[in-house]
Design a protein around this motif. Structure first.
Motif, PDB file in Angstrom:
ATOM      1  N   ASP A 124      -7.696  -2.546  28.195  1.00 54.14           N
ATOM      2  CA  ASP A 124      -8.275  -3.572  28.858  1.00 54.14           C
ATOM      3  C   ASP A 124      -7.566  -3.796  30.225  1.00 54.14           C
ATOM      4  N   THR A 125      -8.002  -4.390  31.236  1.00 54.97           N
ATOM      5  CA  THR A 125      -7.616  -4.582  32.487  1.00 54.97           C
ATOM      6  C   THR A 125      -7.866  -6.094  33.286  1.00 54.97           C
ATOM      7  N   PRO A 126      -6.815  -6.875  33.417  1.00 52.98           N
ATOM      8  CA  PRO A 126      -7.087  -8.173  34.039  1.00 52.98           C
ATOM      9  C   PRO A 126      -7.491  -8.073  35.377  1.00 52.98           C
ATOM     10  N   GLU A 127      -8.184  -8.748  35.941  1.00 52.02           N
ATOM     11  CA  GLU A 127      -8.666  -8.898  37.411  1.00 52.02           C
ATOM     12  C   GLU A 127      -7.566  -8.586  38.410  1.00 52.02           C
ATOM     13  N   TYR A 128      -6.296  -9.098  38.213  1.00 48.47           N
ATOM     14  CA  TYR A 128      -5.489  -9.160  39.495  1.00 48.47           C
ATOM     15  C   TYR A 128      -4.887  -7.647  39.393  1.00 48.47           C
ATOM     16  N   ALA A 129      -5.048  -6.769  38.121  1.00 51.81           N
ATOM     17  CA  ALA A 129      -4.999  -5.308  38.478  1.00 51.81           C
ATOM     18  C   ALA A 129      -5.967  -4.508  39.114  1.00 51.81           C
ATOM     19  N   SER A 168       0.650  -1.103  -0.320  1.00 52.48           N
ATOM     20  CA  SER A 168      -0.115   0.030  -0.071  1.00 52.48           C
ATOM     21  C   SER A 168       0.862   1.075  -0.095  1.00 52.48           C
ATOM     22  N   GLY A 169       1.985   1.125   0.260  1.00 47.11           N
ATOM     23  CA  GLY A 169       3.152   2.274   0.437  1.00 47.11           C
ATOM     24  C   GLY A 169       2.899   3.002   1.807  1.00 47.11           C
ATOM     25  N   VAL A 170       2.249   2.736   2.698  1.00 51.27           N
ATOM     26  CA  VAL A 170       2.033   3.281   4.071  1.00 51.27           C
ATOM     27  C   VAL A 170       2.970   2.860   4.891  1.00 51.27           C
ATOM     28  N   ARG A 171       3.677   3.618   5.700  1.00 54.44           N
ATOM     29  CA  ARG A 171       4.894   2.996   6.538  1.00 54.44           C
ATOM     30  C   ARG A 171       4.406   3.241   8.006  1.00 54.44           C
ATOM     31  N   HIS A 172       3.297   3.439   8.397  1.00 49.46           N
ATOM     32  CA  HIS A 172       2.784   3.820   9.825  1.00 49.46           C
ATOM     33  C   HIS A 172       1.416   3.323   9.947  1.00 49.46           C
ATOM     34  N   VAL A 173       1.466   2.336  11.060  1.00 51.42           N
ATOM     35  CA  VAL A 173      -0.057   1.976  11.243  1.00 51.42           C
ATOM     36  C   VAL A 173      -0.356   1.572  12.741  1.00 51.42           C
ATOM     37  N   ARG A 174      -1.565   1.674  13.137  1.00 49.36           N
ATOM     38  CA  ARG A 174      -2.027   1.585  14.591  1.00 49.36           C
ATOM     39  C   ARG A 174      -2.235   0.081  14.830  1.00 49.36           C
ATOM     40  N   GLU A 175      -1.900  -0.571  15.771  1.00 50.66           N
ATOM     41  CA  GLU A 175      -2.010  -1.803  16.129  1.00 50.66           C
ATOM     42  C   GLU A 175      -2.628  -1.991  17.548  1.00 50.66           C
ATOM     43  N   ARG A 176      -3.756  -2.928  17.905  1.00 55.47           N
ATOM     44  CA  ARG A 176      -4.458  -3.234  18.967  1.00 55.47           C
ATOM     45  C   ARG A 176      -3.774  -4.412  19.628  1.00 55.47           C
ATOM     46  N   PHE A 177      -3.527  -4.194  21.202  1.00 50.07           N
ATOM     47  CA  PHE A 177      -2.806  -5.023  21.937  1.00 50.07           C
ATOM     48  C   PHE A 177      -3.831  -5.421  23.216  1.00 50.07           C
ATOM     49  N   SER A 178      -3.506  -6.488  24.020  1.00 46.67           N
ATOM     50  CA  SER A 178      -4.464  -6.765  25.184  1.00 46.67           C
ATOM     51  C   SER A 178      -3.522  -7.311  26.281  1.00 46.67           C
ATOM     52  N   TRP A 179      -3.769  -6.558  27.353  1.00 49.14           N
ATOM     53  CA  TRP A 179      -3.059  -6.828  28.553  1.00 49.14           C
ATOM     54  C   TRP A 179      -3.877  -8.118  29.070  1.00 49.14           C
ATOM     55  N   ARG A 180      -5.017  -8.623  29.051  1.00 49.25           N
ATOM     56  CA  ARG A 180      -5.523  -9.707  29.530  1.00 49.25           C
ATOM     57  C   ARG A 180      -4.918 -10.828  28.855  1.00 49.25           C
TER      58      ARG A 180
END
Length: 744
Positions: A128-133, A82-94
């Motif tokens: 997001d937040t796991p229960e132990y936090a 696509s030529g784009v060199r910057h992306v936003r990505e999702r992550f999950s603590w749980r």
């Protein structure tokens, strides 16, 4: 992606009082932190919110029949092309750390390596937040656990990440905590990322209301700018709204003392193409028609240029992978469910090929007001113009048709008096300029990247508060607390993120009084907290406020600020009259909705108005009208109307274009007052009434707004009028013929 050394891109004269600054960027396009405004190639402003690890999972779209790679690898290949060199990505603590000390990033790390291999830099976000936090509602209350997870994430992902942002859209449905505790969590996350060696951009939580409100102000008054580097925003506004939206952001930043702060747009999309009815290859998802894809293509390019005109450092187009919302009718993706790409991707690729290495200078003077043109200057001094004919998309209309093939002739004004002829259509066209163009508006400068706080700030101490929920409620869209009495018990937490014991003096800096605050210093354990049991007393102060800081080793921590609204003060000065709001017969429908129901909700002890609209409708509004039971419910002498309200929509964000209350009556003009939109949880709304509204002529109140979703449940209860006790003639009626004439 090889680790490349930092290189100097340019030296510029900064604007106004900012002096001269040297601007640094890495050879891979990543922005370095530093003072002053930035100048970067336009291509480094263009990005995709990819959502790779969530939205490209197996089964979410169809792979090519001859594919030898998995669904994640396939999307990475498409992003590379696509030529784009910057992306936003999702992550999950749980998922990455389901238990304390565990670390299993799985597909998140694998996908980060895949993107790194293709030279694509990542902006990571989790909410997001796991229960132990120990989640308090949604955000963690154990700030050390949050710190540790962010530190580990920064270490493990390393230079693959160019930006980390913590939390998503807390001003709407993304959070149900007070802005002060949201800020405390942001500070702890930022400390953790830096402790893990992260040197890139730290973004605060994205906020997404079109206009800046009390939530934003409270969030920033709690010092998040001392820990983060940019202002983070989402918008799905129509294109002509951009000057007002971003002008409001610049005014807000100036008010907060952040005039030179860079703006990052981590989500940007449109609703103007309308919703879809066509079946996709993967039911029940709906898909764009070919005409809607053309509108989406038109928007993708224009939005990138127009947001850069407003000074946006980077715009992440929402969203690259296939994604549907609103009962599957809203098709967001730049990919189709069959795995092919929509034309927007090709249009963005051409935009980058044509002007990606240039800088956007501004908008060019054009002889035809139906044409817009923008000047891009290349490092060698040559220039190109990107031009288009104005379409229904540019006018801000919804459910628009594609721009068609109609083309316009126009002349671009050059600074030496010459004119350059161009012929343009509704999609972007590209022309080499034969001279320096005459600009009617220069692009807003890109602000600086970096935290606000100075050397006197003790960043490693963070304050957080747990409030007695029986004595107060969250108000003002989570921007303040409303006291039910004169006092409020709270647990004030002082967190120390150093590995050594320290001593600090806690100071009350607010308006009111506090009982239980130690006279001397308190001991702060290493990587732990000290909790103080306090009582706040409003004590007759105007604009009461709880505010604390901690002084440690000659430095002062960032403040904890909680604005206060005292119900006791209001009741002391006024007589409260509760309206007959439970009586269905007093209500009138008053909405543009195609579907309507009014019911009593026993669980909520409230009226529930249900409105629904055909997806093709553009004038979505509802203002159920309450007829005042006169003279008992007269507004004569009234200072304020209060009511409790909440909302839910067939839209994740549950957001509104606007919310208002109207005061109507015979012989008086319609009066309306802008208010805060309703949110997922119950909140009290209070509307102060000026003299013209607080009259005996008012006979009707209307409550509601302009929702973005197509189905809304609007709950309302406990509608009250507050009248001044000193007002003796509350039920005064017209007493002569002249006054009677006014009421007709």
């Amino acid at each position: 992606m090889q680790r490349k050394s930092r290189v100097i891109l340019s030296v510029v004269c900064a604007f106004g009082a900012y002096g001269i600054c040297v601007l640094a960027a890495r050879a891979d396009g990543r922005i370095s932190k530093g003072a002053g405004f930035l100048r970067i190639p336009f291509g480094d402003s263009v990005a995709y919110d990819a959502g790779l690890s969530w939205l490209a999972a197996p089964g979410r779209y169809l792979l090519p029949t001859n594919s030898t790679v998995d669904s994640f690898e396939n999307v990475c290949d498409l992003l590379q092309s696509s030529g784009v060199r910057h992306v936003r990505e999702r992550f999950s603590w749980r998922e990455a750390s389901p238990n304390p000390g565990e670390w299993s990033p799985g597909r998140y790390m694998e996908n980060a390596r895949r993107l790194e291999k293709r030279g694509i830099a990542i902006g990571g976000m989790f909410h997001d937040t796991p229960e132990y936090a120990r989640p308090d509602r949604m955000l963690p209350s154990d700030l050390v656990q949050l710190f540790d997870f962010c530190r580990r994430s920064a270490r493990e992902f390393g230079d693959r990440m160019e930006m980390w942002e913590y939390w998503n859209e807390p001003d709407v449905g993304g959070s149900d905590c007070g802005a002060w505790n949201t800020a405390a969590a942001v500070k702890a996350a930022a400390l953790g990322f830096r402790a893990g060696g992260f040197k890139g951009i730290l973004a605060p939580p994205s906020i997404c209301q079109e206009t800046r409100g009390d939530f934003d102000k409270t969030l920033y008054r709690n010092g998040i700018a001392d820990y983060t580097d940019v202002f983070n925003f989402h918008t799905y506004a129509a294109l002509p709204r951009y000057p007002a939206v971003f002008g409001g952001i610049r005014s807000f930043l100036s008010e907060m003392g952040l005039e030179d702060r860079a703006i990052v747009l981590t989500e940007n999309g449109t609703n103007q193409e309308g919703e879809s009815d066509l079946a996709s290859v993967l039911p029940p998802h709906k898909r764009h028609s070919a005409a809607q894809e053309r509108v989406h293509e038109e928007f993708a390019v224009k939005a990138q240029i127009l947001t850069r005109m407003e000074g946006v450092l980077r715009n992440y187009l929402f969203v690259f992978c296939p994604y549907n919302e609103r009962e599957e009718r809203k098709d967001w993706g730049c990919m189709r469910r069959d795995g092919t790409l929509k034309p927007a991707v090709t249009a963005i690729k051409r935009l980058l090929d044509e002007v990606g290495s240039a800088e956007l200078e501004g908008e060019i003077e054009v002889t035809d007001d139906r044409v817009r043109a923008f000047s891009f200057c290349f490092p060698d001094g040559s220039r190109k113009a990107v031009c288009w004919r104005k379409t229904a998309l540019d006018d801000g209309r919804s459910n628009v048709e594609p721009c068609g093939d109609e083309r316009h002739r126009a002349e671009i004004a050059l600074s030496d008096g010459r004119r350059q002829h161009v012929v343009v259509g509704g999609m972007a066209d590209y022309f080499k300029l034969t001279g320096r163009p005459k600009l009617v508006r220069t692009a807003q400068p890109i602000g600086a990247v970096g935290p606000k706080g100075g050397k006197d700030l003790c960043r490693s101490v963070i304050l957080r508060a747990d409030l007695d929920k029986t004595a107060c409620v969250l108000g003002g869209n989570k921007s303040c607390v409303e006291l039910k009495g004169k006092e409020l018990s709270l647990s004030l937490e002082i967190w120390n993120f150093e590995n050594k014991e320290r001593c600090g003096r806690v100071v009350f800096t607010g308006r009111g009084r506090v009982r239980g605050l130690p006279d001397g210093e308190v001991v702060l354990p290493p990587r732990g907290k000290t909790t103080l049991a306090l009582t706040y007393v409003q004590d007759g102060f105007d604009n009461p406020e709880m505010s604390f800081c901690c002084r440690v080793d000659g430095r002062t921590s960032s403040r904890l600020v909680i604005p206060v609204l005292s119900e006791a003060t209001l009741c002391r000065e006024c007589t409260c009259v509760e309206l007959d709001w439970r009586n269905f017969s007093r209500w009138t429908r008053n909405a543009s909705a195609d579907g309507y129901e009014l019911n009593w909700d026993e669980q909520e002890k409230a009226l529930r108005f249900t409105f629904s609209w055909n997806p093709k409708r553009t004038d979505q509004w509802f203002f159920p009208a309450y007829d005042l039971n006169l003279p008992k419910e007269t507004l004569a002498g009234a200072k304020m109307v209060s009511f409790e309200v909440k909302s839910r929509q067939d839209k994740v964000e549950n957001d509104y274009h606007s919310a208002r209350i109207y005061v109507m009556g015979k012989g008086m003009p319609s009066l309306n007052y802008r208010g805060l939109p309703p949110v997922h949880d119950w909140e009290t709304r209070r509307v102060s009434l000026p003299t013209e509204a607080a009259s005996s002529f008012a006979s009707r109140l209307e409550f509601g707004g302009h929702p973005r979703g197509h189905k809304v449940d609007y709950f309302i209860r406990n509608i009250r009028i507050y009248r001044e006790k000193k007002c003796l003639k509350l039920n005064r009626q017209p007493s002569n013929q002249k006054e009677k004439e006014k009421t007709r």
